[in-house]
Design a protein around this motif. Structure first.
Motif, PDB file in Angstrom:
ATOM      1  N   ASN A 157     -47.210 -24.097  10.475  1.00  0.00           N
ATOM      2  CA  ASN A 157     -47.276 -24.822  11.742  1.00  0.00           C
ATOM      3  C   ASN A 157     -48.558 -25.636  11.855  1.00  0.00           C
ATOM      4  OD1 ASN A 157     -44.798 -24.189  12.803  1.00  0.00           O
ATOM      5  ND2 ASN A 157     -45.520 -22.469  14.034  1.00  0.00           N
ATOM      6  N   TYR A 158     -49.628 -25.151  11.226  1.00  0.00           N
ATOM      7  CA  TYR A 158     -50.878 -25.924  11.225  1.00  0.00           C
ATOM      8  C   TYR A 158     -50.690 -27.242  10.480  1.00  0.00           C
ATOM      9  CZ  TYR A 158     -55.546 -27.411   9.871  1.00  0.00           C
ATOM     10  OH  TYR A 158     -56.679 -28.174   9.647  1.00  0.00           O
ATOM     11  N   VAL A 159     -50.011 -27.195   9.330  1.00  0.00           N
ATOM     12  CA  VAL A 159     -49.747 -28.417   8.568  1.00  0.00           C
ATOM     13  C   VAL A 159     -48.857 -29.359   9.372  1.00  0.00           C
ATOM     14  CG1 VAL A 159     -48.665 -29.337   6.478  1.00  0.00           C
ATOM     15  CG2 VAL A 159     -50.068 -27.271   6.360  1.00  0.00           C
ATOM     16  N   LEU A 160     -47.861 -28.804  10.061  1.00  0.00           N
ATOM     17  CA  LEU A 160     -46.985 -29.642  10.878  1.00  0.00           C
ATOM     18  C   LEU A 160     -47.761 -30.305  12.016  1.00  0.00           C
ATOM     19  CD1 LEU A 160     -43.802 -27.367  11.134  1.00  0.00           C
ATOM     20  CD2 LEU A 160     -44.152 -29.337   9.643  1.00  0.00           C
ATOM     21  N   SER A 161     -48.709 -29.577  12.598  1.00  0.00           N
ATOM     22  CA  SER A 161     -49.492 -30.144  13.705  1.00  0.00           C
ATOM     23  C   SER A 161     -50.359 -31.300  13.237  1.00  0.00           C
ATOM     24  CB  SER A 161     -50.364 -29.055  14.344  1.00  0.00           C
ATOM     25  OG  SER A 161     -51.347 -28.590  13.423  1.00  0.00           O
ATOM     26  N   VAL A 162     -50.768 -31.280  11.978  1.00  0.00           N
ATOM     27  CA  VAL A 162     -51.569 -32.387  11.434  1.00  0.00           C
ATOM     28  C   VAL A 162     -50.766 -33.680  11.472  1.00  0.00           C
ATOM     29  CG1 VAL A 162     -52.677 -33.278   9.344  1.00  0.00           C
ATOM     30  CG2 VAL A 162     -52.981 -30.877   9.995  1.00  0.00           C
ATOM     31  N   PHE A 163     -49.463 -33.570  11.273  1.00  0.00           N
ATOM     32  CA  PHE A 163     -48.595 -34.755  11.298  1.00  0.00           C
ATOM     33  C   PHE A 163     -47.978 -34.982  12.679  1.00  0.00           C
ATOM     34  CE2 PHE A 163     -48.632 -33.334   6.894  1.00  0.00           C
ATOM     35  CZ  PHE A 163     -48.885 -34.518   6.219  1.00  0.00           C
ATOM     36  N   GLY A 164     -48.490 -34.280  13.683  1.00  0.00           N
ATOM     37  CA  GLY A 164     -48.025 -34.486  15.046  1.00  0.00           C
ATOM     38  C   GLY A 164     -46.708 -33.817  15.377  1.00  0.00           C
ATOM     39  N   ILE A 165     -46.271 -32.886  14.556  1.00  0.00           N
ATOM     40  CA  ILE A 165     -45.015 -32.188  14.799  1.00  0.00           C
ATOM     41  C   ILE A 165     -45.300 -30.924  15.607  1.00  0.00           C
ATOM     42  CG2 ILE A 165     -43.026 -31.062  13.717  1.00  0.00           C
ATOM     43  CD1 ILE A 165     -43.495 -32.823  11.275  1.00  0.00           C
ATOM     44  N   PRO A 166     -44.598 -30.697  16.707  1.00  0.00           N
ATOM     45  CA  PRO A 166     -44.858 -29.501  17.525  1.00  0.00           C
ATOM     46  C   PRO A 166     -44.555 -28.226  16.749  1.00  0.00           C
ATOM     47  CG  PRO A 166     -42.841 -30.610  18.243  1.00  0.00           C
ATOM     48  CD  PRO A 166     -43.504 -31.525  17.268  1.00  0.00           C
ATOM     49  N   PRO A 167     -45.222 -27.118  17.095  1.00  0.00           N
ATOM     50  CA  PRO A 167     -45.002 -25.853  16.372  1.00  0.00           C
ATOM     51  C   PRO A 167     -43.558 -25.371  16.485  1.00  0.00           C
ATOM     52  CG  PRO A 167     -46.262 -25.485  18.374  1.00  0.00           C
ATOM     53  CD  PRO A 167     -46.191 -26.970  18.194  1.00  0.00           C
ATOM     54  N   ILE A 168     -43.098 -24.731  15.435  1.00  0.00           N
ATOM     55  CA  ILE A 168     -41.726 -24.227  15.347  1.00  0.00           C
ATOM     56  C   ILE A 168     -41.754 -22.702  15.374  1.00  0.00           C
ATOM     57  CG2 ILE A 168     -39.650 -24.092  13.902  1.00  0.00           C
ATOM     58  CD1 ILE A 168     -40.382 -26.820  12.771  1.00  0.00           C
ATOM     59  N   GLY A 169     -40.867 -22.121  16.153  1.00  0.00           N
ATOM     60  CA  GLY A 169     -40.741 -20.665  16.173  1.00  0.00           C
ATOM     61  C   GLY A 169     -39.859 -20.208  15.030  1.00  0.00           C
ATOM     62  N   TRP A 170     -40.435 -20.149  13.848  1.00  0.00           N
ATOM     63  CA  TRP A 170     -39.655 -19.870  12.650  1.00  0.00           C
ATOM     64  C   TRP A 170     -38.904 -18.544  12.742  1.00  0.00           C
ATOM     65  CZ3 TRP A 170     -39.016 -23.658   9.208  1.00  0.00           C
ATOM     66  CH2 TRP A 170     -39.968 -24.680   9.149  1.00  0.00           C
ATOM     67  N   LEU A 171     -39.559 -17.535  13.270  1.00  0.00           N
ATOM     68  CA  LEU A 171     -38.965 -16.204  13.303  1.00  0.00           C
ATOM     69  C   LEU A 171     -38.502 -15.785  14.695  1.00  0.00           C
ATOM     70  CD1 LEU A 171     -41.503 -14.391  10.943  1.00  0.00           C
ATOM     71  CD2 LEU A 171     -39.355 -15.518  10.336  1.00  0.00           C
ATOM     72  N   THR A 172     -38.608 -16.684  15.654  1.00  0.00           N
ATOM     73  CA  THR A 172     -38.202 -16.376  17.026  1.00  0.00           C
ATOM     74  C   THR A 172     -37.117 -17.303  17.543  1.00  0.00           C
ATOM     75  OG1 THR A 172     -40.024 -17.740  17.887  1.00  0.00           O
ATOM     76  CG2 THR A 172     -40.451 -15.379  17.600  1.00  0.00           C
ATOM     77  N   ASP A 173     -36.882 -18.406  16.869  1.00  0.00           N
ATOM     78  CA  ASP A 173     -35.876 -19.378  17.290  1.00  0.00           C
ATOM     79  C   ASP A 173     -34.579 -19.124  16.536  1.00  0.00           C
ATOM     80  OD1 ASP A 173     -34.298 -21.692  17.759  1.00  0.00           O
ATOM     81  OD2 ASP A 173     -36.104 -22.841  18.216  1.00  0.00           O
ATOM     82  N   VAL A 174     -33.463 -19.117  17.265  1.00  0.00           N
ATOM     83  CA  VAL A 174     -32.160 -18.849  16.654  1.00  0.00           C
ATOM     84  C   VAL A 174     -31.845 -19.868  15.555  1.00  0.00           C
ATOM     85  CG1 VAL A 174     -29.682 -18.700  17.101  1.00  0.00           C
ATOM     86  CG2 VAL A 174     -31.307 -17.764  18.753  1.00  0.00           C
ATOM     87  N   LYS A 175     -32.232 -21.121  15.760  1.00  0.00           N
ATOM     88  CA  LYS A 175     -31.911 -22.166  14.795  1.00  0.00           C
ATOM     89  C   LYS A 175     -32.743 -22.061  13.528  1.00  0.00           C
ATOM     90  CE  LYS A 175     -32.864 -25.394  17.670  1.00  0.00           C
ATOM     91  NZ  LYS A 175     -33.099 -26.744  18.259  1.00  0.00           N
ATOM     92  N   TRP A 176     -33.941 -21.496  13.624  1.00  0.00           N
ATOM     93  CA  TRP A 176     -34.864 -21.521  12.496  1.00  0.00           C
ATOM     94  C   TRP A 176     -34.985 -20.188  11.774  1.00  0.00           C
ATOM     95  CZ3 TRP A 176     -36.373 -25.999  10.599  1.00  0.00           C
ATOM     96  CH2 TRP A 176     -36.381 -27.107  11.428  1.00  0.00           C
ATOM     97  N   GLY A 177     -34.471 -19.105  12.341  1.00  0.00           N
ATOM     98  CA  GLY A 177     -34.595 -17.794  11.698  1.00  0.00           C
ATOM     99  C   GLY A 177     -33.948 -17.761  10.324  1.00  0.00           C
ATOM    100  N   ILE A 178     -32.696 -18.247  10.229  1.00  0.00           N
ATOM    101  CA  ILE A 178     -31.986 -18.247   8.956  1.00  0.00           C
ATOM    102  C   ILE A 178     -32.655 -19.197   7.969  1.00  0.00           C
ATOM    103  CG2 ILE A 178     -30.379 -20.077   9.633  1.00  0.00           C
ATOM    104  CD1 ILE A 178     -29.433 -16.956   7.629  1.00  0.00           C
TER     105      ILE A 178
END
Length: 314
Positions: A157-178
């Motif tokens: 998420n730190y790398v994504l923030s460098v490019f202006g991308i908001p943080p992703i809930g990798w392990l808490t979001d239904v879309k991103w868990g899998i």
């Protein structure tokens, strides 16, 4: 008289010797091989066949919390599972997980193997780096990647923030868990796939590529017309193994998501674990195991009946 007795005694011993030779030949050809196979047969019987048939037997019963058989119900566990929305969701999550992990891991491994097979200085160093994931245990990999996926302090998420991308809930979001557990599984599979594919590439004669270059074939056509067909036996083997391993994935999911969020990563193997050791429904868990076995068996037969036709055995 003495001569007659000597001849009779000689014939008697010759008959016994002939019988012993025939018995020894029968033993060597028909019995001895099975004696050598007996230890392996005993191991398979006690650790594979017996548990398998015992699982089928248990799946026909309702069990108590200690695993004891309470009531025979026949195929009711199977019918209930096939009508259960939770189990169907587990099947859907499993097939989705297989789709997310198997093709990318094989494709990435193939690209890395092709690059590592080029004649260049230091290629052995790259080969070691590419094969390193095989040396990492799944539990250790899951813990490391859990920290990397952390929404607050995770490096990704730190790398994504460098490019202006908001943080992703990798392990808490239904879309991103899998997606998160798929990334970890792909990373873990790359090492083994790379080793197999690298071995296959090294068996392809360089003369084929030289002939293709003389005919004017570019790099893409060389790999499409030479590498893929010649590597097809290895690709077929890797595909079958990866699909079976993906259906049986447990460790990464257990550590990273525990089947969540909202059962989005609750694959069949984790559902079996949860039904058996949390809900104490051993009969249902056994039925799930048999259904998983039937699915894997059917998929493997389908792969051998369809995919092997495109394999080029030279």
């Amino acid at each position: 008289m003495y001569k007659i007795e000597t001849i009779a005694l000689k014939n008697k011993y010759e008959g016994k010797i002939h019988f012993l030779k025939r018995f020894w030949g029968f033993f060597k050809g028909g019995v001895e091989p099975f004696i050598y196979l007996l230890p392996a047969a005993l191991v398979f019987t006690f650790f594979t066949f017996y548990p398998f048939f015992k699982t089928i037997y248990i799946s026909l019963f309702i069990t108590d919390p200690r695993g004891g058989l309470s009531k025979f119900i026949g195929l009711k566990n199977y019918f209930d599972l096939l009508a259960s929305q939770n189990f169907l969701n587990s099947l859907y999550a499993t097939f989705k997980f297989v789709l997310f992990t198997v093709p990318p891991s094989i494709f990435i491994s193939l690209i890395l193997a092709i690059f590592a097979n080029v004649n260049m200085r230091g290629k052995n160093v790259f080969r070691v780096f590419y094969a390193l994931p095989i040396s990492v245990a799944s539990a250790s990999a899951a813990v490391i990647w859990t920290l990397l996926f952390n929404p607050s302090i995770g490096f990704i998420n730190y790398v994504l923030s460098v490019f202006g991308i908001p943080p992703i809930g990798w392990l808490t979001d239904v879309k991103w868990g899998i997606v998160a557990v798929s990334i970890v599984t792909i990373w873990m599979n790359i090492g083994m796939n790379f080793i197999f594919l690298m071995g296959g590439l090294q068996n392809i004669h360089k003369d084929l590529y030289e002939s293709a270059q003389i005919d004017g074939a570019n790099l893409f056509l060389q790999h499409a017309k030479i590498t893929i067909p010649m590597l097809s036996p290895t690709l077929f083997f890797v595909t079958v193994v990866d699909i079976i391993n993906a259906f049986q994935q447990f460790g990464v999911i257990n550590i990273m998501t525990q089947g969540g969020p909202v059962d989005s990563t609750n694959v069949v193997v984790y559902s079996i674990y949860r039904d058996a050791f949390f809900n104490f429904r051993f009969g249902v868990a056994s039925a799930e195991s048999i259904i998983l076995f039937v699915i894997l068996f059917a998929l493997t037969l389908l792969q051998f009946n369809t995919g092997e036709r495109k394999v080029f055995y030279r």
